[in-house]
Design a protein around this motif. Sequence first.
Motif, short mmCIF file in Angstrom:
data_model
loop_
_atom_site.label_atom_id
_atom_site.label_comp_id
_atom_site.label_asym_id
_atom_site.label_seq_id
_atom_site.Cartn_x
_atom_site.Cartn_y
_atom_site.Cartn_z
N HIS A 131 -6.55 0.95 -5.70
CA HIS A 131 -5.57 1.01 -4.62
C HIS A 131 -4.15 0.84 -5.17
CE1 HIS A 131 -8.03 1.34 -1.05
NE2 HIS A 131 -8.86 0.41 -1.52
N THR A 155 -5.10 5.38 -4.29
CA THR A 155 -4.39 5.52 -3.01
C THR A 155 -2.92 5.22 -3.22
OG1 THR A 155 -4.71 3.21 -2.36
CG2 THR A 155 -6.41 4.79 -1.70
N SER A 180 -3.19 4.82 1.40
CA SER A 180 -3.52 3.39 1.40
C SER A 180 -3.17 2.71 2.72
CB SER A 180 -2.78 2.68 0.26
OG SER A 180 -1.37 2.76 0.45
N VAL A 205 -5.45 -4.20 -0.53
CA VAL A 205 -4.99 -3.70 0.75
C VAL A 205 -5.00 -4.81 1.79
CG1 VAL A 205 -5.68 -1.31 0.33
CG2 VAL A 205 -7.33 -2.93 1.28
#
Length: 906
Positions: A131, A155, A180, A205
């Motif tokens: 991420h 992401t 994301s 995240v």
Amino acid sequence: MLLSAEPGNINSIHWSQVFEPSGSGILVKVHYASLTPIDGKKATGAVSHQVNEICYGMDYSGVTESGHRVMGIVHRGACRNYLRAHADLLWPVPDHWSLEDAATVPLAYAYAFYCLMIKAKLYSGMKILIHEGAGALGQAAISIALAHKCQVFTTVGDVRMKSFLKKLYPELKEQHIGNSRDVTFGDMVLSATSGKGCDVVICNVVPWLKHVSLQCSGVRGIVLDTAQIQNQHKFEFRMKNLMRSRSYAIIDFASIFDSANREELKKLQILMSEGICEAYVRPLGRVTYAADEAPRALRLLSKSWHRGHVLLRLTARALPASLRINCTSKCSHLIICSDEYFGIQLAKKLISRGARMLHICCAKPSWYLQHQTDNLKSLGVNVIVSSNNLNDLDDVATVLKKTIAMGPVEGVYVTSFKDMDKYVSNSLEYLDAMSRKCCPSLKYFAVITNSENVGKQTSIFRAKDNLVISRIEVQKPDFCGDTNTEVLLDRRAWDLSLLGAVETGLCSKLPLLVAQIKTETLPLYQQLGDVADLPLLKEAGDKTTLQDLVAESDNIKVIKEFLRLKYHVCISEHNVLKLNKQKLREIDFLENNFENKQGLAVYFSHIAEDELSSDTHIYLLPTLGNADAEKRVDALKSEYLCVVPGIEGHHVRFRGLCERLKLPALVLQPSLDVLHETIEQAAQRYSKTLMEKIGVGNTFYLLGCDSGILIAMELAAILEKNGFLGTIFCLGTAPEDVKPVIEQQLGAFSTEDQLQLGILKHIFMLLTGEVPSDLDETLHPHSSWNEKIDAYIKIMADRITQTKQYVKAIVQSVYARILSIKQYDSSTLPTLKSTVVILRSPGYSSNSSASSYVIEDLSAPLCDAAKDVRCAAIINNNLSTEILQEFKTKNLCDSFVINFDDNYYK
């Protein structure tokens, strides 16, 4: 060193001179230091941290004493001119890299190796989801994964970052770069892997997307959460996430600095060196700021507007030597003080400038002074305290001999904040004479006073003889005097400002300085405009909301944390958007202009809305150490704060205070059914509750309010007889002052009838918001207390939503508690071995046993003492190291791994 003067205020970031780094390690002159995302959150108060951790940066690049270019990682505080480097976390800088290039490498790649190689056991062919690929950790992890022939998914937050990654890593497939900010990345990963998922997920995240990331993990895959500890998210982990033999681990790279992880350090050093040789460890993208632009750099980090690293260039920064005291560690310093509190603050300032030997002389040293000097000694500083009167030359000679015995005297500092302070005035002449003969190394001689006369002649004589002298004249407000006196700076803020003035005076060549310390604070809306970078707020109308000003989510977070930290106002981000100047003025007024209540309003200001909770014997309040508090106490296994309420008798006024504590907290509510109970009997009953129903840990912590202070003292005496020692916090006044102050506040009620009528009127106003006009006439025919209550309840029947029984119980219990205070003999107060801390409101002081207490001054009056933002900080500072360590472990734990087979569900 880069420090923060005020947590949550990014504009308070400043450079300050600190100790020259000592101890083991390689001395490095830092040229570039890298700021991390957690630094941005610390600067804005978005995450909590210890006071001694308000420093910034972990990785850096620079030059050693031998001239070698190096880069490395430290636990904290890389943003400084010089540091001592850990040999296992230091690497030479390749010749083709600049030092600016090098500063982007150490932490990002070491963290990525820690996740991929040490925690996940990376091998060729793995499928990996990373991420925030455009961030420093993301870029490093992608580079390592691609070098090991892994299939990489990542992401990003927007199209620009996607384009940036495609240019940086052409091997990345466009269809493997997801968003994301929503759940679509889950479909991307599962579709590309035919539903099998990834072997490794590096997850940072927000909580609501973590479940999607967990579902992207394949059979026996591992999810490494790098955001949970730093951001302190409230994340509800679901057991179904562990199906398919998945593992979930919370990662804290700071744990690498534990002594038990020495082998991991060596492995990281080898991995980094191999990566540099094979060219997949390479410099990352960065934006570089001058050192003086540190607040701007941290603001960029806090808003996540950066790609890669944010660096500070330190080589161009020069601190003017004239603005900093420079103490020699082998020399001694003498502090003569009439104000112990400021004397200790001055001692700490000198220690921060290199002093290691201090002699503090005070006319009547208190237990507080001894307690503080013991803390300084624990830091390795040689401190002695004396109580010489300094009335003649022999006394001064004795004091100076003690100081000289410690080492050559480098500084003499005399503080006097009392007009006509004979203790200081008489000593100055003798000090001047003796120091000329005995102190050839004298570098600083200062007189800090608020009097026009103290030290005047001495300063003139020393200036004429070309001897060092600094007379700093300042008008000091009376922090514990008349509560009507308008004082807008709290004690700590004043001392910080005064210490700065003293330092300027000591380094100035002028013998006399008049310090005009700023005593006014900016309106809250102006402070928020500066802190959150919203200049339009200053010019906006009174009704213009932050939502109207199109405040971004990052600004809202900064405002929310600023209000929580400085004004202890907890408000949701949704409601922050509704704030306008008018509402901000109301918050400002409540914080800086506490209402000066009198009479019963001082002790009784809340009626608990929930009738059941107000009559619960033990009420558990949410705290930082127990955020999701349930109304039960059987889960309390460690130390806790036990709150003993006063006349009011319930938990409501303590909620805001307890929300900021680092240990669990419970309130021992006296119950509305218990009447005609003495102070001693209440303490006996509470002691049985604590020892039999709850249990007492290694140490106990009690907090008493008004009459609750007396109960807490008696309760502590009982606990001591049973072998326990602890700390008692007295909110507002000292124990000896509780009864006299209450009698003074209720002095208008000269008879029992007047007191009863006053109680009925006050409760009437709290319940209805109205002042009863004809209550006197209505109750006049009734002679007994019970008859008056029955007649009162009939009047109230149609005006209240509470039950009659509840209102009657409140009236009876309040009256009974006041009577119990009147019957209490203050001369029988127990003498305790435990620590007693007085959280003193302005206007109240203890003259009897003050030397046995730790006294901390508040800015809030007695009625609002629990609202003072310093209360929680003082309580937290007095907790044992074991509790603080437990709190840190609970809230900032190292990584843990959960791994269940599918058989677990069968």
